[in-house]
Design a protein around this motif. Structure first.
Motif, PDB file in Angstrom:
ATOM      1  N   ARG A  73     -10.024   1.304   2.661  1.00  0.00           N
ATOM      2  CA  ARG A  73     -11.136   2.209   3.013  1.00  0.00           C
ATOM      3  C   ARG A  73     -11.359   3.268   1.946  1.00  0.00           C
ATOM      4  O   ARG A  73     -12.498   3.618   1.646  1.00  0.00           O
ATOM      5  CB  ARG A  73     -10.799   2.883   4.349  1.00  0.00           C
ATOM      6  CG  ARG A  73     -11.863   3.835   4.842  1.00  0.00           C
ATOM      7  CD  ARG A  73     -11.329   4.642   6.024  1.00  0.00           C
ATOM      8  NE  ARG A  73     -10.243   5.507   5.595  1.00  0.00           N
ATOM      9  CZ  ARG A  73      -9.342   6.072   6.403  1.00  0.00           C
ATOM     10  NH1 ARG A  73      -9.388   5.842   7.694  1.00  0.00           N
ATOM     11  NH2 ARG A  73      -8.408   6.833   5.930  1.00  0.00           N
ATOM     12  N   SER A 122      -5.882   8.300   2.031  1.00  0.00           N
ATOM     13  CA  SER A 122      -4.764   8.137   2.959  1.00  0.00           C
ATOM     14  C   SER A 122      -3.673   7.313   2.289  1.00  0.00           C
ATOM     15  O   SER A 122      -3.941   6.527   1.373  1.00  0.00           O
ATOM     16  CB  SER A 122      -5.228   7.443   4.244  1.00  0.00           C
ATOM     17  OG  SER A 122      -4.963   6.067   4.187  1.00  0.00           O
ATOM     18  N   ALA A 123      -2.453   7.481   2.753  1.00  0.00           N
ATOM     19  CA  ALA A 123      -1.341   6.749   2.146  1.00  0.00           C
ATOM     20  C   ALA A 123      -1.282   5.301   2.627  1.00  0.00           C
ATOM     21  O   ALA A 123      -0.615   4.467   2.027  1.00  0.00           O
ATOM     22  CB  ALA A 123      -0.022   7.446   2.474  1.00  0.00           C
ATOM     23  N   THR A 124      -1.975   5.001   3.720  1.00  0.00           N
ATOM     24  CA  THR A 124      -1.804   3.680   4.327  1.00  0.00           C
ATOM     25  C   THR A 124      -3.042   2.799   4.308  1.00  0.00           C
ATOM     26  O   THR A 124      -2.980   1.653   4.733  1.00  0.00           O
ATOM     27  CB  THR A 124      -1.376   3.833   5.807  1.00  0.00           C
ATOM     28  OG1 THR A 124      -2.355   4.645   6.470  1.00  0.00           O
ATOM     29  CG2 THR A 124      -0.017   4.489   5.923  1.00  0.00           C
ATOM     30  N   PHE A 125      -4.175   3.317   3.882  1.00  0.00           N
ATOM     31  CA  PHE A 125      -5.389   2.515   3.981  1.00  0.00           C
ATOM     32  C   PHE A 125      -6.250   2.668   2.717  1.00  0.00           C
ATOM     33  O   PHE A 125      -7.321   3.262   2.746  1.00  0.00           O
ATOM     34  CB  PHE A 125      -6.172   2.910   5.234  1.00  0.00           C
ATOM     35  CG  PHE A 125      -7.258   1.951   5.632  1.00  0.00           C
ATOM     36  CD1 PHE A 125      -7.468   0.749   4.958  1.00  0.00           C
ATOM     37  CD2 PHE A 125      -8.092   2.236   6.702  1.00  0.00           C
ATOM     38  CE1 PHE A 125      -8.471  -0.126   5.326  1.00  0.00           C
ATOM     39  CE2 PHE A 125      -9.104   1.367   7.080  1.00  0.00           C
ATOM     40  CZ  PHE A 125      -9.293   0.191   6.388  1.00  0.00           C
ATOM     41  N   ARG A 128     -12.745   7.875  -2.015  1.00  0.00           N
ATOM     42  CA  ARG A 128     -12.889   8.810  -0.892  1.00  0.00           C
ATOM     43  C   ARG A 128     -11.746   9.815  -0.977  1.00  0.00           C
ATOM     44  O   ARG A 128     -10.604   9.448  -1.252  1.00  0.00           O
ATOM     45  CB  ARG A 128     -12.754   8.099   0.459  1.00  0.00           C
ATOM     46  CG  ARG A 128     -14.038   7.527   0.980  1.00  0.00           C
ATOM     47  CD  ARG A 128     -13.854   7.105   2.422  1.00  0.00           C
ATOM     48  NE  ARG A 128     -14.172   8.206   3.312  1.00  0.00           N
ATOM     49  CZ  ARG A 128     -13.314   8.864   4.046  1.00  0.00           C
ATOM     50  NH1 ARG A 128     -12.042   8.530   4.043  1.00  0.00           N
ATOM     51  NH2 ARG A 128     -13.710   9.857   4.802  1.00  0.00           N
ATOM     52  N   VAL A 135       0.837  -1.203   0.000  1.00  0.00           N
ATOM     53  CA  VAL A 135       0.000   0.000   0.000  1.00  0.00           C
ATOM     54  C   VAL A 135       0.873   1.254   0.000  1.00  0.00           C
ATOM     55  O   VAL A 135       1.847   1.340   0.738  1.00  0.00           O
ATOM     56  CB  VAL A 135      -0.990   0.013   1.194  1.00  0.00           C
ATOM     57  CG1 VAL A 135      -0.274   0.024   2.529  1.00  0.00           C
ATOM     58  CG2 VAL A 135      -1.955   1.188   1.094  1.00  0.00           C
ATOM     59  N   GLY A 136       0.531   2.185  -0.841  1.00  0.00           N
ATOM     60  CA  GLY A 136       1.291   3.425  -0.911  1.00  0.00           C
ATOM     61  C   GLY A 136       2.434   3.376  -1.898  1.00  0.00           C
ATOM     62  O   GLY A 136       3.014   4.403  -2.236  1.00  0.00           O
TER      63      GLY A 136
END
Lengths: 270, 270, 270
Positions: B138, B132-135, B128, B76-77
């Motif tokens: 979601r 976010s960079a980590t999730f 969304r 992720v990211g």
């Protein structure tokens, strides 16, 4: 705000008992169209602070008008009150023991007291009878949550109250000048250690550029943007997806590697 | 194929955090009639192969038009792509890291490439914001899954791609003539050890009649039809309900008794 | 009694496999409007008595017409029957191995045999085909549960039977005069030890006033009304929310503190 029909459940009941099932049965018996959603049932037994953190961090992702039922209740059967809270976005039902503290603080800041309705649950006609002495989750909180989800006004459920029970705000403390004292408030499934420090806290302490973080005898310099920015095996710091300072190890388990857990201290310097 | 409104969730998030709840909240905020179904959240952290096996083995039991959201995302990211896949039976949304490899292989064999649609998720208006960079579960995958469940065409979600990322097919290897090298790919709640050998593999190696299975220093001869055919306490082999060769102990725990786990080797002979 | 559309699932499958997901997929494929509800999947592997207790203690909180699907099936593939049971309040589908014993005893006492319908599941046209030898939960029990939830009459599902398989009633035994021999039948997430003694049992043995409870080498005098009545750290006895005598420690873990578990003996005296 109209009820969405959704009811989230947050408890310390675990999943090996029938307690959660009983609450779902009660919800659906009172409001057959209710849609119960498991939030988490893995709060450490009787850990009010952890539950307060968990519900606060995720409730905002649900549709407006969702009812959040939170039952961590070490004082069940004693004189602690049962309450419901309505903000402009959501409903909450819980024992009045601090579980809703973070919700309350945030709602006060965001909307002001006049926009919030808090009631003590006193209208026994909305409870299951007889009320057991040991399981108010099933006999008081679930029935009341079902009423809210079905559209009943919070004002019918009991007497308005001015304040709810608060626990010490899980907020980072200022130490010496240029120092912030932080604590780990949650360790997630990956061993990531979430602290009580927000990006806002770092900014107001002048620490958002290249902070130095001391945890046990380890030192972490600067913030990564993502886990993938870290070197394998080396602890890194970043702002988590819920907005808090987090210590992680890329593709590793930070809590195990550092030997830390909930409640442990970190220091942040410029 | 019409969307069924069902969305299954498969992750390595566990159930003690609010990550799963957040994703459900996002799904329901975007598509209030969505019906999220927990598939499993107990994938070993960052174990892509196990997740690939799990979703492959069970997705076929859901109604056509179900969306399967699979988030095991060590990258992720980083630059790994986010993808969606449509077969004639189901939708899948996942990071492009091999999670959908078994689905892809099977779909190619069954329907051919022309019947499959794969897109890289590039249309940020369906995400969304901010991401976010980590999730991404979601902020990207859940929002896109909700769009598919609500009936939006996969073509609107991003650019078509020719290939998806594949991991080495979890397939049994031929050893010497008449020998098959197999591995344990999953140990279930009962300690049953599921291997990567299918009945088809046994047939094409000429091993389906009375195979001899070597696991550690134990030898198992022939296949039982059911657990109840085994003697108490003695390891047996059978074809599992999902179609793979499995080693079990009647009313016992084969993994514990044999001292084996995921990744361990078996040899099958005629 | 009309079907509520709700189907609860109780199994010993755990949550790390795809078995539970497969059953939900089958339910929803046959009856798209079905509403599957996880009851518990943490029954100890193949522990029929624990499952019998769990479903008995909580099923009554669900709306009338709910289908309770209970699959703990050590004899899968052997000659044990598959059954469905209808009481005036609920439907049950399970292997015929004692899982429904407590339901059956209670229903007999409460309504009499004439009000109960029990059938052996023999109508294979309602099963998934082919039926695997090892997973009747997916191939027989879930399909039949979906039929009941969709409103099909239990009489169509198979042949009426007179009796179902019963396990020895988990009932406290009379010891010497004025003595009751009890056993722990469940330890919950908090370490509370639930016994097989009901308030009714205490009354009929003349022990409801100030009973003396011996467990291992500890002695507990009298019943508390709530956990909060206990002194921190001292074992107490009370009647649990499900109506059974329970040994607990206020804000502590009684099972750990006393070193006891499922099956251990207690003695109750006047």
């Amino acid at each position: 705000m109209q009820a969405s029909g959704l009811i989230t459940l947050t408890t310390d009941f675990g999943l090996q008992d029938s307690y959660v099932a009983m609450m779902k049965g009660v919800l659906l018996s009172i409001h057959p169209q209710a849609r119960p959603i498991d939030y988490t049932h893995a709060i450490a037994p009787q850990n009010i602070a952890q539950a307060a953190y968990q519900i606060h961090t995720g409730y905002r992702y649900f549709p407006p008008g969702t009812v959040h039922l939170v039952v961590v209740d070490p004082g069940v059967g004693s004189e602690r009150r049962a309450i419901a809270l309505q903000t402009p976005e959501a409903f909450f039902v819980a024992p009045d023991n601090g579980l809703l503290a973070l919700i309350w603080y945030e709602a006060l800041e965001r909307w002001g007291r006049a926009e919030l309705v808090a009631v003590e649950l006193t209208e026994q006609r909305f409870w299951r009878q007889p009320v057991s002495a040991t399981f108010h989750g099933r006999d008081i909180f679930a029935p009341v949550a079902a009423q809210l989800a079905a559209g009943r006004s919070i004002h019918e459920l009991g007497q308005p109250i001015e304040e709810i029970a608060l626990i010490e705000r899980l907020q980072a403390q200022r130490g010496r000048p240029g120092e912030l004292l932080a604590r780990i408030i949650h360790v997630d499934n990956f061993g990531n250690c979430i602290t009580n420090v927000t990006l806002e806290d770092l900014r107001s302490a002048g620490l958002e550029e290249q902070p130095l973080i001391m945890i046990i005898d380890q030192q972490i310099t600067g913030l990564c943007r993502t886990y993938a920015d870290g070197q394998m095996g080396t602890p890194i710091a970043l702002i988590s997806s819920s907005g808090f300072l987090e210590v992680a190890v890329r593709n590793g388990n930070a809590a195990q590697q550092l030997g830390v857990g909930i409640g442990d201290l970190l220091r942040v310097y410029a």
